[in-house]
Design an enzyme around this catalytic site. Structure first.
Site, mmCIF file in Angstrom:
data_model
loop_
_atom_site.group_PDB
_atom_site.id
_atom_site.type_symbol
_atom_site.label_atom_id
_atom_site.label_comp_id
_atom_site.label_asym_id
_atom_site.label_seq_id
_atom_site.Cartn_x
_atom_site.Cartn_y
_atom_site.Cartn_z
ATOM 1 N N GLU A 79 0.842 -1.219 0.000
ATOM 2 C CA GLU A 79 0.000 0.000 0.000
ATOM 3 C C GLU A 79 0.867 1.254 0.000
ATOM 4 O O GLU A 79 0.501 2.267 0.589
ATOM 5 C CB GLU A 79 -0.929 0.030 1.231
ATOM 6 C CG GLU A 79 -2.124 -0.870 1.138
ATOM 7 C CD GLU A 79 -3.104 -0.481 0.036
ATOM 8 O OE1 GLU A 79 -3.207 0.709 -0.286
ATOM 9 O OE2 GLU A 79 -3.724 -1.410 -0.517
HETATM 10 C C1 LIG Z 1 3.157 -10.035 0.035
HETATM 11 C C2 LIG Z 1 2.964 -8.905 -0.939
HETATM 12 C C3 LIG Z 1 1.696 -8.617 -1.401
HETATM 13 C C4 LIG Z 1 1.487 -7.593 -2.320
HETATM 14 N N1 LIG Z 1 0.231 -7.367 -2.825
HETATM 15 C C5 LIG Z 1 0.088 -6.504 -3.877
HETATM 16 C C6 LIG Z 1 -1.159 -6.393 -4.570
HETATM 17 O O1 LIG Z 1 -2.149 -7.022 -4.217
HETATM 18 N N2 LIG Z 1 -1.220 -5.576 -5.653
HETATM 19 C C7 LIG Z 1 -0.145 -4.875 -6.098
HETATM 20 O O2 LIG Z 1 -0.265 -4.185 -7.080
HETATM 21 N N3 LIG Z 1 1.047 -4.940 -5.443
HETATM 22 C C8 LIG Z 1 1.180 -5.727 -4.352
HETATM 23 N N4 LIG Z 1 2.393 -5.838 -3.711
HETATM 24 C C9 LIG Z 1 3.491 -4.992 -4.135
HETATM 25 C C10 LIG Z 1 3.816 -3.901 -3.121
HETATM 26 O O3 LIG Z 1 2.823 -2.926 -3.138
HETATM 27 C C11 LIG Z 1 5.215 -3.380 -3.497
HETATM 28 O O4 LIG Z 1 6.127 -4.373 -3.089
HETATM 29 C C12 LIG Z 1 5.522 -2.047 -2.869
HETATM 30 O O5 LIG Z 1 4.736 -1.053 -3.452
HETATM 31 C C13 LIG Z 1 6.996 -1.669 -3.039
HETATM 32 O O6 LIG Z 1 7.418 -1.834 -4.360
HETATM 33 P P1 LIG Z 1 8.717 -2.686 -4.654
HETATM 34 O O7 LIG Z 1 8.615 -3.977 -3.957
HETATM 35 O O8 LIG Z 1 8.913 -2.736 -6.124
HETATM 36 O O9 LIG Z 1 9.900 -1.877 -3.990
HETATM 37 P P2 LIG Z 1 10.707 -0.696 -4.673
HETATM 38 O O10 LIG Z 1 9.777 0.256 -5.319
HETATM 39 O O11 LIG Z 1 11.795 -1.273 -5.507
HETATM 40 O O12 LIG Z 1 11.327 0.015 -3.389
HETATM 41 C C14 LIG Z 1 12.505 -0.465 -2.711
HETATM 42 C C15 LIG Z 1 12.874 0.536 -1.607
HETATM 43 O O13 LIG Z 1 13.156 1.804 -2.190
HETATM 44 C C16 LIG Z 1 12.321 2.804 -1.625
HETATM 45 N N5 LIG Z 1 11.947 3.752 -2.681
HETATM 46 C C17 LIG Z 1 11.519 3.478 -3.925
HETATM 47 N N6 LIG Z 1 11.264 4.613 -4.593
HETATM 48 C C18 LIG Z 1 11.510 5.624 -3.742
HETATM 49 C C19 LIG Z 1 11.425 7.036 -3.833
HETATM 50 N N7 LIG Z 1 10.978 7.653 -4.927
HETATM 51 N N8 LIG Z 1 11.791 7.770 -2.762
HETATM 52 C C20 LIG Z 1 12.221 7.168 -1.621
HETATM 53 N N9 LIG Z 1 12.320 5.845 -1.484
HETATM 54 C C21 LIG Z 1 11.962 5.074 -2.519
HETATM 55 C C22 LIG Z 1 11.113 2.087 -1.046
HETATM 56 O O14 LIG Z 1 10.521 2.807 0.011
HETATM 57 C C23 LIG Z 1 11.744 0.774 -0.605
HETATM 58 O O15 LIG Z 1 12.264 0.908 0.677
HETATM 59 C C24 LIG Z 1 2.603 -6.826 -2.756
HETATM 60 C C25 LIG Z 1 3.877 -7.105 -2.266
HETATM 61 C C26 LIG Z 1 4.072 -8.136 -1.397
HETATM 62 C C27 LIG Z 1 5.473 -8.444 -0.926
#
Ligand SMILES: Cc1cc2nc3c(=O)[nH]c(=O)nc-3n(C[C@H](O)[C@H](O)[C@H](O)COP(=O)(O)OP(=O)(O)OC[C@H]3O[C@@H](n4cnc5c(N)ncnc54)[C@H](O)[C@@H]3O)c2cc1C
Length: 590
Positions: free
Chosen positions: A435
């Site tokens: 989220e």
């Molecule tokens: C169990 C699980 C269930 C999920 N369910 C859903 C779902 O139902 N639907 C869906 O669409 N997604 C879902 N997700 C995805 C989830 O919403 C994302 O994992 C989350 O939004 C973070 O994206 P990412 O994993 O690509 O991390 P990244 O975007 O790669 O981020 C990695 C780190 O970098 C930081 N970061 C990235 N960009 C910035 C920025 N601009 N400024 C500062 N810090 C930054 C983040 O805070 C984080 O600490 C799920 C994930 C998991 C693990």
């Protein structure tokens, strides 16, 4: 086996004594939701969660979801628990009457979320997603879509998902590649891969309704070019799969009862929701409730973790009270005699009860935002803008802290699966990530919400706080709460000025301090909640009501002001330290 008792007494206090929710229900047209109904329904829901969802929770963790040939089987007992809840009409609590719902107030739905999460978080997220789909559909969908899907989604007979994330696009959704092209009959054909999709495939319901973010041809670059589509697993008129396949589920740290799916859309038929290219703003609109619900995940798991670790502590005997033997008939006293054990337990309890109060307040504000008159709508909208990232980030951070303390306070037993508490810690850990990560929540607060509308959001928030402090200024019994609250509010104003002034010249300053600023902000909101709860408790005692609940509340307020609020001193120092120590560190030396 873990135990869970819904915190009904605390909700009676919050609903009827602190926030006077029946006045709100009456004024906002929730006519059927009088005090008796609210209390009775909450009790019934708590009992249903305790007796039907909770017994499946450990099996969910132990057996997990099974993926085979594109299909996902949910853990033992999940389908029965789901069907029982559907049959009782509970999932439709917040839905409109015309869709088979009960149109319950959102503060009530928020309490329902907490209980469901405590009993079985994996199942609770399926229900939260269904509600999210229902909200988007009924607010922005065309009539034929509402006619086909709304009632079934509301009831839980059909489930829903949110398909945002792609392998290369998580936080930065502007980079998504899923494409949508229009078809002659007004529908669209979607092609692309989504990952991490919660409940993307399972056997709980006959159909799954996906809300999918995709790009139309010639859409603007980045997040301004994203549209939202409703894409069902099975098409309405035909009984065949709509080109959607699940190619696997993730192995995860926790939440094993929730399938996290890779979904492939291959010329899948869908329908546009809202205007083209407005997908991100529609999602954000829905996020207010979803992010509050995510904050409640920290509380739901924090509460059940607290209850079970407390049970252990009152039985476990180790060592003696430092001021002398307490229990002469035993070889050791219970560990409750140790100040450090008390520190952990009371911090957990204070975290839970503070967030519960904040969540309830936000729930009432959501009701005002949806149904209030123009003035209260404007006021509530401003407060919600600020408090949504705060409850999401603070609620989930505190949930992690509370579940970690639950393990710590139990010693080795906390770490072992037999006692159930370690599951809560593994399950809650996703909440600060999904989220929108908590880092992104903090940036939303510090970088957008405090400056929005020339600071109007913040003015709307400060006004009731300052008024409350003024009203209680002359009451000596309140001084121990209002004085530190006042200091914290003043500190928040100063930090906000610093963030805005320095942040304008250097975005790194603002971004480096955002998380600590957000926690400071959240702690200040908790201080306001605790001061309000203390006021009500003092009044009850002054009125001669004999109930140890109020004494405990006042003592727990003392714990908050002694153990938690002082963290703000360190948080302020970290915000003031700025960004240079982080940004000057050479990349090659990491
Ligand atoms: C169990 C699980 C269930 C999920 N369910 C859903 C779902 O139902 N639907 C869906 O669409 N997604 C879902 N997700 C995805 C989830 O919403 C994302 O994992 C989350 O939004 C973070 O994206 P990412 O994993 O690509 O991390 P990244 O975007 O790669 O981020 C990695 C780190 O970098 C930081 N970061 C990235 N960009 C910035 C920025 N601009 N400024 C500062 N810090 C930054 C983040 O805070 C984080 O600490 C799920 C994930 C998991 C693990």
């Amino acid at each position: 086996m873990v135990r869970y008792d819904a915190p009904l007494r605390d909700y009676t206090f919050l609903f009827h004594e602190v926030f006077q929710v029946t006045d709100i229900s009456e004024r906002l047209g929730y006519e059927d939701w009088d005090r008796d109904t609210i209390d009775m329904m909450l009790e019934e829901w708590g009992e249903l969660m305790r007796t039907t969802w909770l017994p499946t929770n450990m099996d969910g963790d132990k057996f997990g979801c099974i993926y085979e040939n594109g299909q996902v089987t949910m853990p033992p007992g999940f389908k029965d628990a789901w069907d029982l809840t559907t049959a009782g009409g509970w999932f439709a609590a917040a839905a409109k009457v015309e869709h088979g719902g009960m149109e319950c107030p959102l503060f009530f739905r928020n309490a329902m979320d907490e209980f469901a999460i405590s009993a079985n978080m994996a199942l609770s997220v399926v229900s939260a997603l269904g509600l999210g789909v229902y909200d988007l559909l009924t607010t922005h969908g065309e009539a034929h879509l509402i006619d086909t899907y709304a009632e079934k989604v509301a009831s839980g007979r059909w489930c829903g998902t949110m398909c945002l994330t792609e392998p290369h696009a998580g936080t930065d959704l502007g980079m998504i590649r899923t494409k949508a092209v229009s078809l002659d009959d007004g529908s669209y054909s979607l092609t692309g891969t989504k990952m991490f999709i919660t409940s993307g495939e399972h056997d709980l319901s006959d159909n799954i309704i996906h809300m999918v973010l995709a790009k139309l041809p010639d859409a603007p670059e980045g997040s301004r070019g994203i549209s939202l589509f409703l894409v069902p697993k099975y098409l309405p008129d035909e009984d065949n799969v709509n080109g959607i396949s699940c190619s696997g589920i993730e192995e995860k740290m926790g939440l094993h009862g929730s399938p996290t799916c890779v979904l492939n859309f291959d010329a899948s038929v869908g329908w546009l929701i809202g205007e083209a290219n407005s997908g991100m703003s529609l999602m954000f609109e829905m996020m207010n409730r979803e992010r509050l619900a995510t904050g409640m995940m920290g509380l739901g798991l924090g509460e059940v973790a607290y209850q079970n670790s407390l049970d252990w502590c009152v039985e476990r005997r180790q060592g003696r009270d430092l001021r002398g033997v307490k229990d002469l008939h035993e070889k050791a006293d219970t560990i409750l005699v140790h100040p450090d054990v008390r520190r952990m337990l009371l911090k957990m309890k204070a975290n839970n009860e503070g967030i519960r109060a904040l969540g309830t307040w936000i729930g009432t504000l959501l009701d005002e935002m949806h149904r209030g008159d123009e003035e209260s709508k404007v006021h509530a909208t401003a407060l919600i803008a600020l408090l949504t990232p705060v409850i999401k980030a603070l609620g989930t951070d505190l949930g992690c802290e509370t579940c970690s303390l639950a393990i710590q306070v139990m010693g080795g037993a906390g770490y072992c699966s037999e006692y159930g508490v370690e599951q809560f810690y593994r399950d809650v850990r996703i909440a600060p990530i999904w989220e929108g990560t908590n880092g992104i929540q903090a940036l939303d607060l510090a970088g957008r919400k405090i400056t929005q509308d020339f600071g109007r959001n913040l003015r709307s928030l400060m006004w009731p706080l300052v008024e409350f402090i003024e009203e209680n200024r002359d009451d000596p019994a309140m001084a121990r709460y209002t004085k530190p609250l006042h200091q914290s509010v003043r500190g928040l104003q100063q930090l906000t000025l610093l963030m805005v002034a320095e942040g304008m010249g250097n975005p790194h300053f603002l971004a480096a301090g955002a998380t600590d600023y957000c926690t400071y902000f959240g702690n200040t909101m908790l201080a306001y909640m605790w001061a309000r709860m203390a006021r009500v408790s003092l009044d009850a005692k002054a009125a001669g009501i004999e109930d140890s609940f109020y004494d405990a509340k006042l003592r727990l307020a003392d714990v908050f002001f002694a153990e938690i609020l002082p963290d703000n001193v360190g948080l302020a120092a970290k915000v003031q330290a700025g960004h240079k120590h982080l940004m000057k560190f050479p990349e090659a030396s990491f």
